[in-house]
Design a protein around this motif. Structure first.
Motif, PDB file in Angstrom:
ATOM      1  N   ALA A 199      -5.739   3.740   0.651  1.00 26.05           N
ATOM      2  CA  ALA A 199      -5.342   2.409   1.099  1.00 26.05           C
ATOM      3  C   ALA A 199      -5.267   2.345   2.615  1.00 26.05           C
TER       4      ALA A 199
ATOM      5  N   PRO B  90      -8.939   1.325  -3.971  1.00 27.10           N
ATOM      6  CA  PRO B  90      -8.348   0.634  -2.827  1.00 27.10           C
ATOM      7  C   PRO B  90      -9.346  -0.128  -1.979  1.00 27.10           C
TER       8      PRO B  90
ATOM      9  N   HIS C 207       0.824  -1.205   0.000  1.00 26.94           N
ATOM     10  CA  HIS C 207       0.000   0.000   0.000  1.00 26.94           C
ATOM     11  C   HIS C 207       0.864   1.264   0.000  1.00 26.94           C
TER      12      HIS C 207
ATOM     13  N   ARG D 296       4.684   0.118  -4.524  1.00 32.28           N
ATOM     14  CA  ARG D 296       4.363  -0.944  -5.478  1.00 32.28           C
ATOM     15  C   ARG D 296       5.647  -1.398  -6.152  1.00 32.28           C
TER      16      ARG D 296
ATOM     17  N   ALA E  82      -4.579  -4.288   0.469  1.00 33.97           N
ATOM     18  CA  ALA E  82      -3.304  -3.750   0.014  1.00 33.97           C
ATOM     19  C   ALA E  82      -3.087  -4.013  -1.473  1.00 33.97           C
TER      20      ALA E  82
ATOM     21  N   LEU F 255      -2.317   6.324  -1.463  1.00 36.47           N
ATOM     22  CA  LEU F 255      -1.863   5.878  -0.156  1.00 36.47           C
ATOM     23  C   LEU F 255      -2.907   6.175   0.919  1.00 36.47           C
TER      24      LEU F 255
ATOM     25  N   ALA G 127      -4.977  -1.654  -3.511  1.00 38.31           N
ATOM     26  CA  ALA G 127      -4.326  -0.351  -3.578  1.00 38.31           C
ATOM     27  C   ALA G 127      -3.176  -0.360  -4.570  1.00 38.31           C
ATOM     28  N   GLN G 128      -2.405  -1.461  -4.532  1.00 37.44           N
ATOM     29  CA  GLN G 128      -1.272  -1.555  -5.442  1.00 37.44           C
ATOM     30  C   GLN G 128      -1.724  -1.577  -6.889  1.00 37.44           C
TER      31      GLN G 128
END
Length: 725
Positions: free
Chosen positions: A130, A716, A109, A112, A695, A127, A698-699
């Motif tokens: 996330a 996210p 998160h 990447r 996570a 961020l 989010a990535q």
């Protein structure tokens, strides 16, 4: 020389045995040798030992503050060693470099991956989303844990109670309420249903079955919207008859009545009069949509959910003392031979003189009373005295019609099993609570009044079905290809033979207040009565009408579900009857022997099929005395043990062992077993996986957010995620 490399998302270390241009042979600490691509080799080092390096790196990783590392990270791509030198010092030792690698890898998160050992920090907005998602997940996990603790302590949280039937039967396995039940079941080693019972989530066994049915079939409730009652046409002629209906005392939807004219003249006209909501309700109307959603009245002991609103039912039911709109079939019969010569359909208002109730009259209207005028019973109601001659003829006609059908069937209809009536003392039609005293009474199948009504309905359903087919007007039919075992009754739009009844075709048409298929067929019959040979052009439903097929399919599913619920509630009240009367032993008949000394039996005096032990060697049809075990009102299960065999051991005569239904299957009452619950305590959707999913989301969102900022806010938190005619 040692190497640190990445393999399948894991970081491994080992001794380099040899190197080529594009790969290296590495021996792991376990002694296993692997071939590693050169691109996967992240570090080469001589000291310290690999195990010692990883232990030191783990300690370092735990101390790295991700927010601070994210601030130190450059905007573009970078290697883990670069960030270690920025974060720690320009001379960051090997343990700090590897520690940074481990920390970056476990924080997708924040960072990447951009390649082997390469990373890129997440944009600020991604961020924040996330981190918010992870915090929300953390709070949710705490809520799940709190709820699970409450359940384990015998208390049911309100959100779980509100979602109870969804959790048990149609769960969203990512919902926190479901996860709390699973977690509590695991922690207490208790099945979900038992856990919820102990926690007070279920008020009673009766409410469990009732609310489960409503959840499955009436999720919006059972109330009707306020709709006006459509009046029948004003120009309906008045029929020159005095009709009478024959139903039980609890029937309010009186669909059918009979009349008889011409007794003693040699030619008799039987009138079969069917309530005609189809003369007022228009296809496609708001009331029609109500009926189409429900498709049938739902019956259960002491209560029912009607297909149509009560004011509509009362407007069209064949109530005594008034002339009611009806679709009438007049059948001309030779009084001596009982042969049917002709039939005619009329739309009219039919005066109904009496609403007879067979449960109050069956003890009077017997074969003896109908066949011998000298037989008299005390307190015989006046209407029966008036109608005795008509009922005598109708019973004689019914026996003749039944005999002719049995010739077509190829064997007689067996009425070896009784019908059972349930009465809940004092509930008077109100919704039961499940605690009422239940009375179960027996009524022999094929009793004279019952046979008269049944045969009249068969005449109407078969004659109207044939008439629809003759005029090219589609209808909804029930058919059965043969009486062979396993051949089921089917529903369709073609006029096919019904072998179980012994008629060339059979279209349900005599219960339009209670079954939607009958209402549909009534609309088609009304079109035939009004338009004759051109009825196919005027009928609401045309040949191969997709809407007609949709109605058929929906009805079949709903009717099956309603019948199953009725059977389950009759079983519930039968089990209550056993408890209320302290019955611990029953006599029963073996239906089917099991493989290990168990068997399925039917009680001789109650509507109950159940499993027993100790039935080794007992054939189908054997009479036994059974000791009952514990009763489970939730699963509707009871088991028994055979105490002794009661019959002589002589095999029962063919077709006398059991009363088979139309499909050649054993009786209608299913042997209830454990209810299938959709809660899976083996489901491995754990907390760690949920955090990782957030996570990962989010990535994956990061590159999309760079291209399309509108995706950053949502990406996210994207969730990752069994009848008688």
């Amino acid at each position: 020389m040692y190497a640190l490399f990445e393999e399948a998302g894991k970081f491994l270390t080992g001794r380099i045995l040899s190197e080529a241009e594009n790969s290296a042979q590495v021996e792991l600490e376990s002694g296993k040798r692997v071939k590693v691509k050169a691109a996967n080799l992240l570090l080469r080092f001589a000291q310290p030992e690999p195990a010692q390096l990883l232990a030191q790196a783990q300690d370092v990783a735990q101390g790295i503050e991700l927010d601070l590392a994210w601030e130190f990270a450059p905007e573009g791509e970078f290697g883990f060693a670069e960030l270690a030198r920025e974060y720690f010092s320009a001379n960051a030792p090997l343990a700090e470099q590897v520690g940074m690698l481990l920390r970056l890898h476990e924080a997708p998160h924040y960072f990447r991956r951009a390649g082997k050992g390469r990373f890129k920090k997440a944009p600020p907005e991604v961020l924040q989303q996330a981190l918010a998602a992870l915090e929300k997940k953390k709070q949710q996990q705490q809520q799940i844990a709190d709820w699970a603790q409450e359940l384990a302590a015998g208390r049911c949280p309100a959100p779980i109670r509100a979602q109870l039937y969804k959790i048990l039967f149609k769960p969203d396995k990512n919902a926190p309420e479901y996860k709390a039940v699973v977690e509590a079941s695991r922690a207490t080693h208790t099945a979900a249903l038992a856990l919820l019972q102990k926690a007070g989530a279920i008020d009673s066994a009766y409410q469990f079955h009732w609310q489960r049915f409503l959840f499955e079939d009436f999720p919006q409730g059972t109330a009707f919207p306020p709709l006006p009652v459509p009046p029948p046409p004003e120009d309906l002629p008045l029929a020159p008859v005095q009709a009478y209906s024959i139903d039980d005392s609890h029937t309010t939807e009186i669909d059918d009545a009979l009349s008889l004219q011409g007794l003693g003249t040699g030619t008799v006209v039987l009138g079969i009069h069917i309530a005609a909501p189809g003369l007022g309700l228009a296809p496609g109307s708001a009331l029609d949509q109500v009926g189409r959603r429900r498709l049938s009245t739902v019956y259960m002991p002491g209560y029912k959910i009607t297909m149509l609103p009560e004011d509509v039912v009362q407007a069209y039911t064949l109530e005594a003392g008034r002339a009611n709109p009806a679709v009438s079939l007049y059948v001309t019969i030779d009084e001596a031979t009982l042969e049917i010569r002709a039939s005619e359909t009329r739309l009219e208002r039919v005066p109904v003189a009496h609403n007879l109730r067979h449960d109050q009259l069956d003890h009077i209207v017997t074969e003896a009373w109908l066949s011998d005028p000298t037989v008299q019973y005390e307190n015989t109601p006046e209407p029966l005295i008036e109608l005795r001659e008509q009922l005598t003829f109708l019973y004689r006609l019914a026996l003749a019609l039944k005999a002719r059908r049995e010739v077509v069937r190829g064997k007689p209809e067996n009425f070896t099993r009784p019908d059972y009536s349930f009465r809940l003392v004092g509930n008077d039609g109100a919704e039961p609570t499940g605690s009422e005293q239940v009375q179960i009474s027996v009524r022999r199948r094929g009793a004279p009044l019952d046979l008269i009504v049944a045969e009249a309905a068969i005449v109407a359903n078969s004659r109207w079905g044939a008439w629809l087919a003759e005029l090219g007007v589609p209808g909804i039919y029930r058919s059965q290809a043969s009486m062979a075992p396993g051949v089921k009754v089917r529903m369709g739009t073609k006029a096919l033979p019904h072998a179980g009844i012994g008629v060339p075709c059979y279209a349900w048409s005599t219960s339009p207040l209670r079954r939607y298929t009958d209402l549909v067929n009534q609309w088609q019959i009304i079109a035939c009565a009004r338009h004759g040979r051109t009825a196919a052009l005027a009928a609401p439903f045309k040949p191969k009408d997709a809407e007609l097929f949709a109605i058929l399919s929906s009805f079949d599913a709903a009717y099956g579900s309603y019948n199953a619920y009725q059977a389950s509630m009759e079983r519930y009240w039968t089990l209550r009857y056993l408890q209320q009367n302290g019955i611990t032993e029953l006599t029963a008949t073996v239906l089917k022997e099991g493989p290990q000394g168990d068997a399925l039996v039917r009680a001789d005096s109650l509507p109950l099929v159940f499993g027993v032990l100790g039935a080794q060697g007992l054939p189908r049809g054997a009479q036994v005395r059974v000791q009952l075990g514990a009763i489970d009102e939730f699963t509707l299960d009871v088991r028994g043990t055979v105490l002794e065999r009661l019959d002589t051991g002589t095999p029962p005569a063919a077709d006398a062992q059991l009363d088979l239904d139309e499909g050649g299957e054993e009786g209608q009452e299913a042997a209830a077993g454990p209810i299938t619950i959709a809660v899976d305590v083996a489901d491995d959707t754990g907390d760690a996986a949920d955090v990782t999913n957030a996570a990962d989301a989010a990535q994956e969102a990061a590159p999309r957010a760079e291209a399309d900022p509108t995706q950053a806010a949502t990406a996210p938190i994207t969730p990752v995620h069994a009848a008688t005619e």
